[in-house]
Design a protein around this motif. Structure first.
Motif, PDB file in Angstrom:
ATOM      1  N   ASN A 297       0.991  -1.278  -0.086  1.00  0.00           N
ATOM      2  CA  ASN A 297      -0.182  -0.110  -0.023  1.00  0.00           C
ATOM      3  C   ASN A 297       0.852   1.229  -0.128  1.00  0.00           C
ATOM      4  O   ASN A 297       1.141   1.897   1.219  1.00  0.00           O
ATOM      5  CB  ASN A 297      -0.788   0.024   1.271  1.00  0.00           C
ATOM      6  N   ASN A 298       1.479   1.595  -1.086  1.00  0.00           N
ATOM      7  CA  ASN A 298       2.313   2.811  -1.468  1.00  0.00           C
ATOM      8  C   ASN A 298       1.726   3.888  -2.016  1.00  0.00           C
ATOM      9  O   ASN A 298       2.235   5.072  -1.665  1.00  0.00           O
ATOM     10  CB  ASN A 298       3.316   2.152  -2.341  1.00  0.00           C
TER      11      ASN A 298
ATOM     12  N   PRO B 288      -5.883   2.658   1.751  1.00  0.00           N
ATOM     13  CA  PRO B 288      -5.330   1.221   1.904  1.00  0.00           C
ATOM     14  C   PRO B 288      -6.505   0.542   2.621  1.00  0.00           C
ATOM     15  O   PRO B 288      -6.437  -0.573   2.575  1.00  0.00           O
ATOM     16  CB  PRO B 288      -3.955   1.557   3.041  1.00  0.00           C
TER      17      PRO B 288
ATOM     18  N   THR C 274      -7.306  -2.870   0.747  1.00  0.00           N
ATOM     19  CA  THR C 274      -6.986  -3.963   1.437  1.00  0.00           C
ATOM     20  C   THR C 274      -8.340  -4.812   1.759  1.00  0.00           C
ATOM     21  O   THR C 274      -8.384  -6.103   1.697  1.00  0.00           O
ATOM     22  CB  THR C 274      -6.559  -3.749   2.830  1.00  0.00           C
TER      23      THR C 274
ATOM     24  N   ASN D 108       2.275  -1.951   4.482  1.00  0.00           N
ATOM     25  CA  ASN D 108       1.895  -0.349   4.431  1.00  0.00           C
ATOM     26  C   ASN D 108       3.169   0.465   4.436  1.00  0.00           C
ATOM     27  O   ASN D 108       3.933   0.359   4.974  1.00  0.00           O
ATOM     28  CB  ASN D 108       0.929  -0.038   5.522  1.00  0.00           C
TER      29      ASN D 108
ATOM     30  N   SER E 171       4.149   4.000   6.015  1.00  0.00           N
ATOM     31  CA  SER E 171       3.844   4.987   6.784  1.00  0.00           C
ATOM     32  C   SER E 171       4.778   6.211   6.531  1.00  0.00           C
ATOM     33  O   SER E 171       5.397   6.286   5.347  1.00  0.00           O
ATOM     34  CB  SER E 171       3.937   4.625   8.279  1.00  0.00           C
TER      35      SER E 171
ATOM     36  N   LYS F 250      -0.374   9.441   7.718  1.00  0.00           N
ATOM     37  CA  LYS F 250       0.392   8.499   7.986  1.00  0.00           C
ATOM     38  C   LYS F 250       0.301   7.925   9.437  1.00  0.00           C
ATOM     39  O   LYS F 250       0.565   6.882   9.660  1.00  0.00           O
ATOM     40  CB  LYS F 250       1.879   9.082   7.629  1.00  0.00           C
TER      41      LYS F 250
ATOM     42  N   VAL G  39      -2.184   5.437   9.207  1.00  0.00           N
ATOM     43  CA  VAL G  39      -1.616   4.312   8.493  1.00  0.00           C
ATOM     44  C   VAL G  39      -1.124   3.274   9.536  1.00  0.00           C
ATOM     45  O   VAL G  39      -0.940   2.122   9.527  1.00  0.00           O
ATOM     46  CB  VAL G  39      -0.815   4.607   7.169  1.00  0.00           C
TER      47      VAL G  39
ATOM     48  N   THR H  21      -2.025  -0.410  10.615  1.00  0.00           N
ATOM     49  CA  THR H  21      -0.999  -1.612  10.589  1.00  0.00           C
ATOM     50  C   THR H  21      -1.236  -2.366  11.917  1.00  0.00           C
ATOM     51  O   THR H  21      -1.494  -3.616  11.740  1.00  0.00           O
ATOM     52  CB  THR H  21       0.197  -1.000  10.172  1.00  0.00           C
TER      53      THR H  21
ATOM     54  N   VAL I 169       0.819  -8.229   8.599  1.00  0.00           N
ATOM     55  CA  VAL I 169       0.780  -6.846   8.236  1.00  0.00           C
ATOM     56  C   VAL I 169       1.779  -5.991   8.819  1.00  0.00           C
ATOM     57  O   VAL I 169       1.959  -6.014  10.036  1.00  0.00           O
ATOM     58  CB  VAL I 169      -0.642  -6.248   8.381  1.00  0.00           C
TER      59      VAL I 169
ATOM     60  N   ALA J 123       4.519  -2.325   8.478  1.00  0.00           N
ATOM     61  CA  ALA J 123       4.511  -0.965   7.538  1.00  0.00           C
ATOM     62  C   ALA J 123       6.211  -0.673   7.834  1.00  0.00           C
ATOM     63  O   ALA J 123       7.121  -1.076   8.607  1.00  0.00           O
ATOM     64  CB  ALA J 123       3.853  -0.105   8.432  1.00  0.00           C
TER      65      ALA J 123
END
Length: 253
Positions: free
Chosen positions: A90-91, A122, A126, A143, A145, A163, A166, A170, A184, A186
C-alpha cells in the motif's frame, strides 16, 4: 536475481513512479509478478513494459485507491487474472505535490482528497483484496507510513495525520488478520529522493535532515526496496504488526 518471491503475485499501488516503481521492479527481480496499480495509466503501463522488457513479469491496471468502485473493479481484475494474491504494498499517496503551509491554511478539499488516497485508500483496497489474499496463504501486506509522524513535521499536518493513521491501521490489521495467516507490517521512511520532483524541499532543509540523521546522506529507492522485499518474503514469516523505521537513524525513540 533472487528467487525469494518466486511464483508470488504482489500488488504495488502507486507503482507508476518513484518508490512504487522501485518496489514493482524489485518484486519482479525477486521472481514475482508485479501487479502495478496506478491512477496514471501512461506511467503505469510504461513501468510494466520496462519490467517485461528486462525479462520480469508485470501487469498494469488502472486504480484510484480513494474510490471504492475503482478498488472493487481492481479486485475483480485480480480475481479474474490471478485468482490468488500473495502480497500487497500500500504505497500510493499524495506527497510530492503538497505545498507546505500552516495547518490552518490547508483547504478542506485538499485535506479530504489526501485522506481519501493516503488513509482511506489502504483500507478500501485491502478490504477489496482480502478474498484473494486469503487464498494466497501466508500472504503479506506492507503499508507505507512515514517518519514524519514521529517528527511532528511542520507544514504537512494532513500528510502527517494520514500516515499516523496508516501506522495505527497496521497494528489493528495485523491483529485482525493473524488468524488468516496474513502478516501486516509497515515501513516508515525518512526523507527519500526519487525521480519525482520535490519542489518544496530547499537545500537548507535537506542539509538539516542530513545533520539529523546518523547516516549523513540522501536516501534513495535502493535504500527502501530491500526492506519491502524482506517483509514480502518468507524470511519475515514470523514478523507482523511491526513498523520499521528506514531513515538512516533520523529518530531515536
Amino acid at each position: 536475481m533472487s528467487t525469494s518471491l518466486e511464483g508470488r503475485t504482489v500488488v504495488v499501488t502507486g507503482g507508476g513512479q518513484g518508490l512504487g516503481r522501485a518496489y514493482a521492479q524489485r518484486v519482479a527481480a525477486d521472481g514475482g509478478t508485479a501487479v502495478i496499480a496506478d491512477i496514471n495509466t501512461e506511467s503505469g503501463e510504461k513501468v510494466a513494459a520496462e519490467i517485461t522488457e528486462a525479462g520480469g513479469n508485470a501487469r498494469f491496471h488502472y486504480l484510484d485507491v480513494g474510490d471504492q468502485a475503482s478498488c472493487r473493479a481492481f479486485a475483480e481484475f485480480v480475481d479474474r487474472e490471478f485468482g490468488s494474491l500473495h502480497g500487497l504494498v500500500n504505497n500510493a499517496a499524495i506527497f510530492s505535490t503538497i505545498v507546505m503551509r500552516p495547518f490552518w491554511e490547508i483547504p478542506v478539499e485538499e485535506w479530504d482528497r489526501l485522506m481519501a488516497v493516503n488513509l482511506r485508500g489502504p483500507f478500501l483496497l485491502t478490504t477489496a483484496l482480502l478474498p484473494a489474499l486469503r487464498l494466497g496463504g501466508d500472504s503479506s501486506i506492507v503499508n507505507v507510513s512515514s517518519d514524519a509522524v514521529w517528527l511532528g513535521r511542520a507544514g504537512y499536518l494532513h500528510y502527517t495525520a494520514s500516515k499516523g493513521g496508516v501506522t495505527g491501521m497496521t497494528y489493528s490489521m495485523a491483529r485482525e488478520l493473524g488468524g488468516d495467516g496474513i502478516r501486516v507490517n509497515a515501513i516508515s521512511p525518512g526523507p527519500t529522493y526519487t525521480e519525482v520532483p520535490r519542489g518544496t524541499v530547499s537545500a537548507a532543509q535537506k542539509e538539516a535532515m542530513h545533520a539529523a540523521q546518523a547516516l549523513h546522506r540522501d536516501a534513495g529507492p535502493e535504500d527502501m526496496v530491500g526492506v519491502v522485499a524482506f517483509l514480502l518474503s518468507d524470511d519475515s514469516r514470523f514478523i507482523t504488526g511491526q513498523v520499521l523505521s528506514v531513515s538512516g537513524g533520523l529518530l531515536h525513540r
